[in-house]
Motif scaffolding. Structure first.
Motif, PDB file in Angstrom:
ATOM      1  N   VAL A  36      19.278 -19.027  -7.638  1.00 19.71           N
ATOM      2  CA  VAL A  36      17.886 -19.459  -7.701  1.00 19.71           C
ATOM      3  C   VAL A  36      17.207 -19.282  -6.341  1.00 19.71           C
ATOM      4  O   VAL A  36      16.018 -18.947  -6.254  1.00 19.71           O
ATOM      5  CB  VAL A  36      17.782 -20.907  -8.241  1.00 19.71           C
ATOM      6  CG1 VAL A  36      18.113 -21.928  -7.195  1.00 19.71           C
ATOM      7  CG2 VAL A  36      16.404 -21.176  -8.814  1.00 19.71           C
ATOM      8  N   GLU A  37      17.959 -19.418  -5.267  1.00 13.11           N
ATOM      9  CA  GLU A  37      17.342 -19.200  -3.950  1.00 13.11           C
ATOM     10  C   GLU A  37      17.001 -17.729  -3.740  1.00 13.11           C
ATOM     11  O   GLU A  37      15.980 -17.396  -3.151  1.00 13.11           O
ATOM     12  CB  GLU A  37      18.225 -19.772  -2.836  1.00 13.11           C
ATOM     13  CG  GLU A  37      17.992 -21.268  -2.748  1.00 13.11           C
ATOM     14  CD  GLU A  37      18.859 -22.041  -1.776  1.00 13.11           C
ATOM     15  OE1 GLU A  37      19.317 -21.444  -0.788  1.00 13.11           O
ATOM     16  OE2 GLU A  37      19.057 -23.244  -2.023  1.00 13.11           O
ATOM     17  N   LYS A  38      17.864 -16.865  -4.271  1.00 13.41           N
ATOM     18  CA  LYS A  38      17.555 -15.423  -4.214  1.00 13.41           C
ATOM     19  C   LYS A  38      16.246 -15.146  -4.973  1.00 13.41           C
ATOM     20  O   LYS A  38      15.388 -14.405  -4.501  1.00 13.41           O
ATOM     21  CB  LYS A  38      18.679 -14.616  -4.865  1.00 13.41           C
ATOM     22  CG  LYS A  38      19.861 -14.403  -3.956  1.00 13.41           C
ATOM     23  CD  LYS A  38      19.647 -13.133  -3.144  1.00 13.41           C
ATOM     24  CE  LYS A  38      20.671 -13.050  -2.006  1.00 13.41           C
ATOM     25  NZ  LYS A  38      20.108 -12.781  -0.712  1.00 13.41           N
ATOM     26  N   MET A  39      16.135 -15.757  -6.160  1.00 11.56           N
ATOM     27  CA  MET A  39      14.929 -15.542  -6.959  1.00 11.56           C
ATOM     28  C   MET A  39      13.689 -16.041  -6.222  1.00 11.56           C
ATOM     29  O   MET A  39      12.630 -15.425  -6.270  1.00 11.56           O
ATOM     30  CB  MET A  39      15.030 -16.250  -8.318  1.00 11.56           C
ATOM     31  CG  MET A  39      16.109 -15.726  -9.245  1.00 11.56           C
ATOM     32  SD  MET A  39      15.921 -14.002  -9.720  1.00 11.56           S
ATOM     33  CE  MET A  39      14.470 -14.094 -10.779  1.00 11.56           C
ATOM     34  N   LEU A  40      13.834 -17.183  -5.536  1.00 15.33           N
ATOM     35  CA  LEU A  40      12.679 -17.731  -4.815  1.00 15.33           C
ATOM     36  C   LEU A  40      12.401 -16.966  -3.516  1.00 15.33           C
ATOM     37  O   LEU A  40      11.292 -17.034  -2.985  1.00 15.33           O
ATOM     38  CB  LEU A  40      12.886 -19.218  -4.537  1.00 15.33           C
ATOM     39  CG  LEU A  40      12.741 -20.118  -5.775  1.00 15.33           C
ATOM     40  CD1 LEU A  40      13.132 -21.556  -5.449  1.00 15.33           C
ATOM     41  CD2 LEU A  40      11.318 -20.085  -6.333  1.00 15.33           C
ATOM     42  N   ASP A  41      13.412 -16.231  -3.019  1.00 17.18           N
ATOM     43  CA  ASP A  41      13.142 -15.369  -1.866  1.00 17.18           C
ATOM     44  C   ASP A  41      12.238 -14.212  -2.284  1.00 17.18           C
ATOM     45  O   ASP A  41      11.370 -13.784  -1.534  1.00 17.18           O
ATOM     46  CB  ASP A  41      14.456 -14.805  -1.299  1.00 17.18           C
ATOM     47  CG  ASP A  41      15.221 -15.868  -0.507  1.00 17.18           C
ATOM     48  OD1 ASP A  41      14.599 -16.901  -0.161  1.00 17.18           O
ATOM     49  OD2 ASP A  41      16.424 -15.683  -0.258  1.00 17.18           O
ATOM     50  N   VAL A  42      12.463 -13.723  -3.501  1.00 13.94           N
ATOM     51  CA  VAL A  42      11.666 -12.593  -3.982  1.00 13.94           C
ATOM     52  C   VAL A  42      10.240 -13.046  -4.305  1.00 13.94           C
ATOM     53  O   VAL A  42       9.259 -12.416  -3.946  1.00 13.94           O
ATOM     54  CB  VAL A  42      12.314 -11.962  -5.237  1.00 13.94           C
ATOM     55  CG1 VAL A  42      11.437 -10.829  -5.769  1.00 13.94           C
ATOM     56  CG2 VAL A  42      13.708 -11.455  -4.915  1.00 13.94           C
ATOM     57  N   ASP A  43      10.120 -14.171  -5.010  1.00 10.83           N
ATOM     58  CA  ASP A  43       8.799 -14.706  -5.342  1.00 10.83           C
ATOM     59  C   ASP A  43       8.847 -16.224  -5.154  1.00 10.83           C
ATOM     60  O   ASP A  43       9.357 -16.948  -6.005  1.00 10.83           O
ATOM     61  CB  ASP A  43       8.428 -14.350  -6.793  1.00 10.83           C
ATOM     62  CG  ASP A  43       7.110 -14.991  -7.230  1.00 10.83           C
ATOM     63  OD1 ASP A  43       6.453 -15.650  -6.389  1.00 10.83           O
ATOM     64  OD2 ASP A  43       6.739 -14.835  -8.409  1.00 10.83           O
ATOM     65  N   ALA A  44       8.293 -16.665  -4.043  1.00  8.33           N
ATOM     66  CA  ALA A  44       8.409 -18.083  -3.668  1.00  8.33           C
ATOM     67  C   ALA A  44       7.569 -18.997  -4.555  1.00  8.33           C
ATOM     68  O   ALA A  44       7.646 -20.211  -4.455  1.00  8.33           O
ATOM     69  CB  ALA A  44       8.020 -18.262  -2.210  1.00  8.33           C
ATOM     70  N   ARG A  45       6.742 -18.407  -5.428  1.00 10.50           N
ATOM     71  CA  ARG A  45       5.901 -19.230  -6.305  1.00 10.50           C
ATOM     72  C   ARG A  45       6.339 -19.165  -7.770  1.00 10.50           C
ATOM     73  O   ARG A  45       5.653 -19.698  -8.640  1.00 10.50           O
ATOM     74  CB  ARG A  45       4.426 -18.775  -6.208  1.00 10.50           C
ATOM     75  CG  ARG A  45       3.752 -18.948  -4.867  1.00 10.50           C
ATOM     76  CD  ARG A  45       3.673 -20.386  -4.385  1.00 10.50           C
ATOM     77  NE  ARG A  45       3.017 -21.334  -5.258  1.00 10.50           N
ATOM     78  CZ  ARG A  45       1.700 -21.524  -5.334  1.00 10.50           C
ATOM     79  NH1 ARG A  45       0.904 -20.843  -4.570  1.00 10.50           N
ATOM     80  NH2 ARG A  45       1.187 -22.422  -6.161  1.00 10.50           N
ATOM     81  N   ASN A  46       7.437 -18.468  -8.057  1.00  2.00           N
ATOM     82  CA  ASN A  46       7.881 -18.329  -9.453  1.00  2.00           C
ATOM     83  C   ASN A  46       8.179 -19.715 -10.042  1.00  2.00           C
ATOM     84  O   ASN A  46       9.191 -20.342  -9.727  1.00  2.00           O
ATOM     85  CB  ASN A  46       9.121 -17.438  -9.501  1.00  2.00           C
ATOM     86  CG  ASN A  46       9.612 -17.197 -10.912  1.00  2.00           C
ATOM     87  OD1 ASN A  46       9.269 -17.937 -11.840  1.00  2.00           O
ATOM     88  ND2 ASN A  46      10.416 -16.162 -11.085  1.00  2.00           N
ATOM     89  N   PHE A  47       7.285 -20.183 -10.929  1.00  2.00           N
ATOM     90  CA  PHE A  47       7.443 -21.573 -11.388  1.00  2.00           C
ATOM     91  C   PHE A  47       8.633 -21.738 -12.333  1.00  2.00           C
ATOM     92  O   PHE A  47       9.191 -22.820 -12.451  1.00  2.00           O
ATOM     93  CB  PHE A  47       6.149 -22.119 -12.009  1.00  2.00           C
ATOM     94  CG  PHE A  47       5.718 -21.474 -13.292  1.00  2.00           C
ATOM     95  CD1 PHE A  47       4.922 -20.354 -13.276  1.00  2.00           C
ATOM     96  CD2 PHE A  47       6.112 -22.006 -14.508  1.00  2.00           C
ATOM     97  CE1 PHE A  47       4.526 -19.748 -14.456  1.00  2.00           C
ATOM     98  CE2 PHE A  47       5.717 -21.408 -15.702  1.00  2.00           C
ATOM     99  CZ  PHE A  47       4.926 -20.269 -15.667  1.00  2.00           C
TER     100      PHE A  47
END
Lengths: 324, 458
Positions: free
Chosen positions: B148-159
């Motif tokens: 999930v941190e990888k995903m938030l690195d790509v898009d920090a606003r992905n709700f």
């Protein structure tokens, strides 16, 4: 300012069903029922309800019945889900064809998806979201079966999704998002429980969705998108606050996202149009009083005269319809 | 469709593309038909599972196929498997979703399948009682934070990713120290002050830590004020910080904090004389001063200042001028209603009820002022409710809903309901334009009846 290209949009919606020679048509089969509802509602608002064949549409909807679950799937042989079940009911009501549904079974299907917390799952696999809660409340209301819903439990869940900014999220703890605000405020409106809304704070948050280019975003510091013209405006209409943003600038923004060659409205200017953004663009324009359009009921996202005739109209307020 | 650029294409180009797509369409439709037929005949074989993999790699939004896949696993694959084989299969499914998420980070169905996998990981590898009895599960959950941190690195606003993060945090078999979430959100915020998702998460974590008594509220709030001040002064046009600031200040019961923050914002306004957010926040905090500290502040001066700021705001932020107009009317209106119906000062219930009913009718129920009263969060929720009821009735369409509201108000369990009922009743009495006479009188009788009942019960 450019005009709403009604004939072109009507044509683009008519063409949707004829694009079976494109891969994307088949890759979006899981959205077909919703797409039919989006197209039909957009046509109603543009006063071209008859541009799609009524009987063909009813036949399609009934062919999506999932007899095992007792609800509607998005496409023949797809599993029943609340998202497609609501769209199916909306289509059938607009077409005055509810008699081809086993209402008791649908109601049973919907009620079976309520969780102990009060929220609804979308189907038996258990994904929960306030979107599904709205689908359930909306569908039950349209079917005249709201009395079978545990209202306190349902409202109790929505209230727990309310954040300090006045908005609502997809589940408890989730960030406020304009689309989730619409579903939560819409559900509260249907249940006559708008007293649970922090009106001053939420209205402020909603008004701040407008960006300098006139478009609306769905969360702070995000890009504008035509679909928020409906998610944000519907909630503002329910709270009688549409006049808190610049209607003229938003109107221009929506119009600038039209595909002037092939019809349809896109998420923002220069992008590919689709029927989802076409509906929500047209819906936004109707709320803003754009001339020549029919009134949209922002709670149900259906033609206002129909909802009024059903005795379901709530105390929302769109901008007055302009004559030119 | 989001973010797909429209490129003008010639008729020939479109035709050529369609031609090229024909074989793909035939293949895709054949695969779809095959899978849906297998599903109908309840074929839960390994071969069918592989078919679902194939189609989900092409179209991860095909929710019916995700459902079918789970049915195959539960009914066809797992029953003949050892725990470790089940574990391996779930690993494969998780990799399938990881790949899909990289290409489609905002598809609900993929996140959903991931949750299902994690919730079905068997116990093991050790037997009950062994130290590694929950070993597999713990390994997965640890990995999930990384994913999930990888995903938030790509898009920090992905709700969807943020929701998933909250889900993982609340599901881990060995919970993380919640304070590490403060470190994480701070890192996200410092990378980008505009990341309201991180601010939001921070507000939730802090609220929960305060409620559990795991963090000193006063002290940590001061640290938050420092952090937010930094953001406000760095990017004063960014609304994330201002919204968070409003949360930190809260309802404004602490006059010292209110006044200190007002001074800070005034400093910033001197540097940035056109700053909309400075002015807007000053209006809000001044109103809080009036609302909560009416007897110890110079209200006339504050109202005057609000009016001046609102005048400026109408110019610098003209899109929202109507809101500023209404706030401008509200400020003095708030002051007079505070003086007229201060609930603390007036202990006598009857008097308060009459005053409220009168004020609701005389100021609240004209079209425009009704809106303003609804706007005023000075009123307690139950008073707002009464006024909502009365106003919605006045709009003339909701007799049924009105009675429901009255009933609901009255069925709540305290003295406040009697006030709600009487406000509504007064509103109905004064209103001659709506409903049949009989209905009106019925509603009034009902309301009065309830009021009396409640009154007697007290």
């Amino acid at each position: 300012m450019s005009r709403l290209l009604v004939p072109l949009h009507v044509q683009s919606i008519q063409n949707l069903g004829k694009s079976q020679d494109e891969l994307v048509y088949h890759l979006t089969a899981h959205l077909r029922m919703n797409a039919v509802y989006w197209g039909l509602t957009a046509l109603c608002i543009m006063d071209h309800k008859d541009a799609l064949d009524r009987q063909e549409m009813i036949d399609f909807v009934t062919s999506c019945w999932d007899d095992e679950a007792g609800g509607f799937g998005a496409h023949p042989d797809h599993d029943a889900h609340l998202l497609s079940t609501l769209s199916a009911i909306q289509i059938l009501i607009i077409q005055d064809a509810l008699d081809c549904v086993d209402v008791d079974r649908v109601v049973k299907f919907i009620l079976s998806l309520q969780q102990p917390s009060g929220v609804f799952a979308g189907d038996r696999f258990g994904e929960i979201d306030t979107r599904f809660l709205f689908c359930a409340v909306n569908a039950l209301s349209l079917l005249g079966r709201l009395s079978e819903l545990d209202v306190e439990k349902t409202v109790g869940y929505i209230v727990q999704c309310r954040n300090f900014d006045g908005g609502f999220g997809s589940s408890i703890g989730a960030e406020s998002h304009a689309a989730q605000v619409f579903v939560c405020v819409g559900a509260l409106a249907i249940l006559d429980r708008l007293d649970e809304v922090d009106v001053p704070t939420l209205s402020w948050w909603l008004a701040e969705r407008q960006l300098p280019n006139g478009g609306l975003n769905g969360r702070p510091e995000k890009l504008e998108d035509v679909c928020y013209s409906f998610w944000v405006l519907s909630a503002m209409s329910i709270l009688n606050k549409v006049h808190w943003i610049d209607a003229e600038k938003l109107t221009s923004f929506i119009l600038s996202a039209q595909d002037t060659d092939n019809g349809g409205i896109a998420d923002r200017p220069g992008d590919m149009p689709d029927v989802f953004h076409t509906l929500f663009g047209v819906a936004g324009l109707s709320i803003l009083g754009y001339p020549g359009l029919k009134d949209l009921d922002p709670v149900y996202c259906m033609p206002a005269d129909l909802i009024e005739r059903m005795g379901l109209r709530k105390g929302w307020k769109n901008l007055e319809r302009r004559t030119s | 469709m989001h973010n797909v650029k429209r490129t003008p294409q010639s008729k020939e180009a479109i035709e050529a593309r369609k031609q090229k797509e024909q074989s793909k369409i035939r293949e895709y439709l054949a695969l779809t038909d095959d899978i849906l037929n297998r599903k109908k005949s309840k074929d839960y074989s390994r071969e069918s599972l592989n078919k679902t993999t194939q189609i989900l790699q092409i179209n991860p939004e095909f929710y019916t196929v995700w459902n079918y896949r789970r049915m195959i696993l539960l009914n066809g694959i797992f029953p003949g498997c050892s725990a470790s084989e089940i574990n391996e299969q779930l690993s494969e499914d998780l990799s399938l979703t990881t790949t899909a998420l990289k290409a489609h980070p905002k598809v609900y169905w993929i996140w959903n399948h991931r949750r299902w996998c994690l919730e079905n990981v068997p116990t093991g590898p050790g037997d009950a009682g062994a130290p590694d009895h929950l070993g597999w599960r713990q390994d997965y959950w640890k990995k999930e934070m990384f994913v999930v941190e990888k995903m938030l690195d790509v898009d920090a606003r992905n709700f969807l990713a943020w929701s998933y993060r909250r889900y993982v945090l609340s599901s881990m078999p060995i919970p993380r120290n919640p304070k590490t979430e403060l470190t994480y959100t701070k890192r996200k915020i410092e990378t980008n002050f505009s990341n309201f998702s991180a601010w939001h998460q921070r507000s939730k974590v802090l609220t929960s830590l305060w409620a559990k008594g795991e963090l000193d509220e006063r002290q940590s709030k001061e640290a938050e004020f420092d952090l937010i001040k930094n953001a406000m002064f760095t990017v004063p046009e960014d609304q994330s910080a201002w919204i968070y600031h409003r949360w930190l200040v809260g309802p404004g019961h602490d006059r010292d904090i209110l006044e200190r923050e007002i001074d800070t914002i005034k400093l910033l306004l001197e540097e940035q004389p056109d700053s909309k957010w400075c002015m807007e926040s000053l209006v809000h905090y001044n109103m809080l001063l009036i609302r909560n500290h009416v007897s110890s502040v110079n209200t006339a001066e504050l109202v005057q200042e609000c009016r001046k700021l609102l005048g400026e705001l109408r110019k610098v932020d003209s899109a929202r001028r109507e809101r500023y107009n209404e706030l401008g009317i509200l400020a003095p209106c708030l002051l007079s209603s505070l003086k007229a119906t201060d609930p603390v000062q007036r202990k006598d219930l009857a008097q308060k009820r009459d005053t409220l009913a009168d004020s609701a009718v005389s100021q609240g129920l004209t079209e425009r002022e009704g809106r303003l009263l609804l706007f005023s969060d000075y009123y307690y929720p139950w008073e707002r409710r009464a006024i909502t009821v009365a106003c919605s009735y006045r709009t003339g369409r909701k007799l049924g809903a009105f009675s429901t509201c009255i009933r609901q108000s009255c069925s709540r369990n305290c003295k406040q309901n009697s006030i709600a009922a009487s406000v509504a009743a007064a509103a109905v009495l004064r209103n001659r334009n709506l409903g049949g006479l009989e209905t009106r009188e019925q509603v009034v009788r009902d309301s009065e009846h309830k009021t009396m009942e409640k009154g007697c019960a007290q």
